[in-house]
Enzyme design. Sequence first.
Site, PDB file in Angstrom:
ATOM      1  N   SER A 142      43.857  64.017  15.492  1.00 58.98           N
ATOM      2  CA  SER A 142      43.219  65.093  14.744  1.00 58.98           C
ATOM      3  C   SER A 142      43.167  66.308  15.665  1.00 58.98           C
ATOM      4  O   SER A 142      43.261  66.158  16.899  1.00 58.98           O
ATOM      5  CB  SER A 142      41.792  64.672  14.380  1.00 58.98           C
ATOM      6  OG  SER A 142      41.032  65.769  13.921  1.00 58.98           O
ATOM      7  N   TYR A 155      33.349  60.716  15.590  1.00 67.12           N
ATOM      8  CA  TYR A 155      34.733  61.032  15.200  1.00 67.12           C
ATOM      9  C   TYR A 155      35.472  61.717  16.352  1.00 67.12           C
ATOM     10  O   TYR A 155      36.597  61.341  16.702  1.00 67.12           O
ATOM     11  CB  TYR A 155      34.699  61.931  13.965  1.00 67.12           C
ATOM     12  CG  TYR A 155      36.036  62.195  13.319  1.00 67.12           C
ATOM     13  CD1 TYR A 155      36.550  61.329  12.361  1.00 67.12           C
ATOM     14  CD2 TYR A 155      36.784  63.325  13.649  1.00 67.12           C
ATOM     15  CE1 TYR A 155      37.767  61.588  11.747  1.00 67.12           C
ATOM     16  CE2 TYR A 155      37.997  63.579  13.047  1.00 67.12           C
ATOM     17  CZ  TYR A 155      38.492  62.716  12.091  1.00 67.12           C
ATOM     18  OH  TYR A 155      39.703  62.972  11.490  1.00 67.12           O
TER      19      TYR A 155
HETATM   20  P1  NAD Z   1      41.542  59.042   3.349  1.00 64.79           P
HETATM   21  O1  NAD Z   1      40.110  58.730   3.170  1.00 64.79           O
HETATM   22  O2  NAD Z   1      42.338  59.554   2.201  1.00 64.79           O
HETATM   23  O3  NAD Z   1      42.318  57.782   3.930  1.00 64.79           O
HETATM   24  C1  NAD Z   1      41.746  56.891   4.843  1.00 64.79           C
HETATM   25  C2  NAD Z   1      42.432  55.557   4.705  1.00 64.79           C
HETATM   26  O4  NAD Z   1      41.814  54.627   5.621  1.00 64.79           O
HETATM   27  C3  NAD Z   1      42.283  54.954   3.299  1.00 64.79           C
HETATM   28  O5  NAD Z   1      43.466  54.290   2.939  1.00 64.79           O
HETATM   29  C4  NAD Z   1      41.150  53.955   3.495  1.00 64.79           C
HETATM   30  O6  NAD Z   1      41.177  52.895   2.558  1.00 64.79           O
HETATM   31  C5  NAD Z   1      41.467  53.459   4.896  1.00 64.79           C
HETATM   32  N1  NAD Z   1      40.351  52.761   5.530  1.00 64.79           N
HETATM   33  C6  NAD Z   1      39.077  53.199   5.708  1.00 64.79           C
HETATM   34  N2  NAD Z   1      38.342  52.221   6.268  1.00 64.79           N
HETATM   35  C7  NAD Z   1      39.175  51.156   6.447  1.00 64.79           C
HETATM   36  C8  NAD Z   1      39.009  49.840   6.975  1.00 64.79           C
HETATM   37  N3  NAD Z   1      37.821  49.403   7.424  1.00 64.79           N
HETATM   38  N4  NAD Z   1      40.080  49.021   6.986  1.00 64.79           N
HETATM   39  C9  NAD Z   1      41.274  49.425   6.511  1.00 64.79           C
HETATM   40  N5  NAD Z   1      41.492  50.659   6.004  1.00 64.79           N
HETATM   41  C10 NAD Z   1      40.446  51.503   5.971  1.00 64.79           C
HETATM   42  O7  NAD Z   1      41.583  60.074   4.550  1.00 64.79           O
HETATM   43  P2  NAD Z   1      42.761  60.902   5.263  1.00 64.79           P
HETATM   44  O8  NAD Z   1      42.263  62.289   5.384  1.00 64.79           O
HETATM   45  O9  NAD Z   1      44.087  60.650   4.657  1.00 64.79           O
HETATM   46  O10 NAD Z   1      42.673  60.271   6.725  1.00 64.79           O
HETATM   47  C11 NAD Z   1      43.712  59.547   7.331  1.00 64.79           C
HETATM   48  C12 NAD Z   1      43.654  59.770   8.825  1.00 64.79           C
HETATM   49  O11 NAD Z   1      43.900  61.143   9.098  1.00 64.79           O
HETATM   50  C13 NAD Z   1      42.300  59.432   9.465  1.00 64.79           C
HETATM   51  O12 NAD Z   1      42.521  58.790  10.712  1.00 64.79           O
HETATM   52  C14 NAD Z   1      41.682  60.792   9.680  1.00 64.79           C
HETATM   53  O13 NAD Z   1      40.760  60.796  10.737  1.00 64.79           O
HETATM   54  C15 NAD Z   1      42.910  61.619   9.992  1.00 64.79           C
HETATM   55  N6  NAD Z   1      42.741  63.066   9.837  1.00 64.79           N
HETATM   56  C16 NAD Z   1      42.444  63.589   8.610  1.00 64.79           C
HETATM   57  C17 NAD Z   1      42.288  64.966   8.507  1.00 64.79           C
HETATM   58  C18 NAD Z   1      41.945  65.629   7.205  1.00 64.79           C
HETATM   59  O14 NAD Z   1      41.644  66.815   7.219  1.00 64.79           O
HETATM   60  N7  NAD Z   1      42.023  64.943   6.079  1.00 64.79           N
HETATM   61  C19 NAD Z   1      42.453  65.772   9.623  1.00 64.79           C
HETATM   62  C20 NAD Z   1      42.761  65.194  10.833  1.00 64.79           C
HETATM   63  C21 NAD Z   1      42.918  63.840  10.924  1.00 64.79           C
END
Ligand code: NAD
Length: 260
Positions: A142, A155
């Site tokens: 991130s 986080y």
């Molecule tokens: P999201 O909530 O759409 O996806 C998260 C995924 O993780 C989902 O498939 C969920 O089911 C899964 N998950 C959560 N807990 C779990 C568990 N205990 N076991 C198995 N799977 C689990 O969110 P996203 O934004 O697509 O996030 C994906 C990654 O990207 C994360 O690591 C997040 O920190 C990172 N990220 C997101 C952003 C943003 O702005 N959306 C920015 C930087 C980094």
Amino acid sequence: MLSKKTAVITGSTSGIGLAYARALAGQGANIVINGLGDADEIEKTRAAIESDFGVRCVYSAANMMKPEEITTMIGNAENEFGSVDILINNAGIQHVSPVDEFPIEKWDAIIAINLSSSFHTIRAALPGMKQRGWGRIINTASAHALVASPFKSAYVAAKHGIAGLTKTVALEVAEKGITVNAICPGYVWTPLVEKQIPDTAKSRGISEEAVKRDVILAAQPTKKFVTVEEVAALAVFLCSDGAASMTGSLLPVDGGWTAQ
Ligand code: NAD
């Protein structure tokens, strides 16, 4: 480009992870999707990957808080497809709260899912990659692996931890044909971001609209959310032969956020 390769992508039932799954399937890779959610929705998602791209896709329900389920997920993928060539550590959750009010169980869950699960997947997948002399490990970090924001202590700590894990494993396998990189997205419009808006509004004492305008997009000079497809496009590049010398890198896709 990736036919005969298998990719395991944690947290790929929605958001960025699902975009990775569909992008790699589009390059011909077989896919293991993983994550939480409604069983019927997940089955639709899985079946669509197979029919849209003509690859095989299986679902693992492994909980990223449970090391033994993670090890079994990698073992099952190797048995099913013969190898795990690409590992994307992407599962993640968020909780927004001042550090002195941060619930202990939320801290533990964020460290387990956003950091320790990547140690467990890497530990399980690496021996096969070493044996075959080829592998791609991509960790979704991130912008918060590079800079901090208030009220996101767990986080930010987990994502800085992922940065360290990425660099360390990259050095350990640098001569084995395996690259290890972290993608550092800025704000991407996914359920994870949408869900944190009410708590951020509460912690800062401002409206939800003001959070979007003054907190989220204020950090991002492009004033636009990054798209999941843009993040996935970088993962596809990292899996290509052209990226063979990129390893141990933390790669921002953040609309200029960390340039400031
Ligand atoms: P999201 O909530 O759409 O996806 C998260 C995924 O993780 C989902 O498939 C969920 O089911 C899964 N998950 C959560 N807990 C779990 C568990 N205990 N076991 C198995 N799977 C689990 O969110 P996203 O934004 O697509 O996030 C994906 C990654 O990207 C994360 O690591 C997040 O920190 C990172 N990220 C997101 C952003 C943003 O702005 N959306 C920015 C930087 C980094």
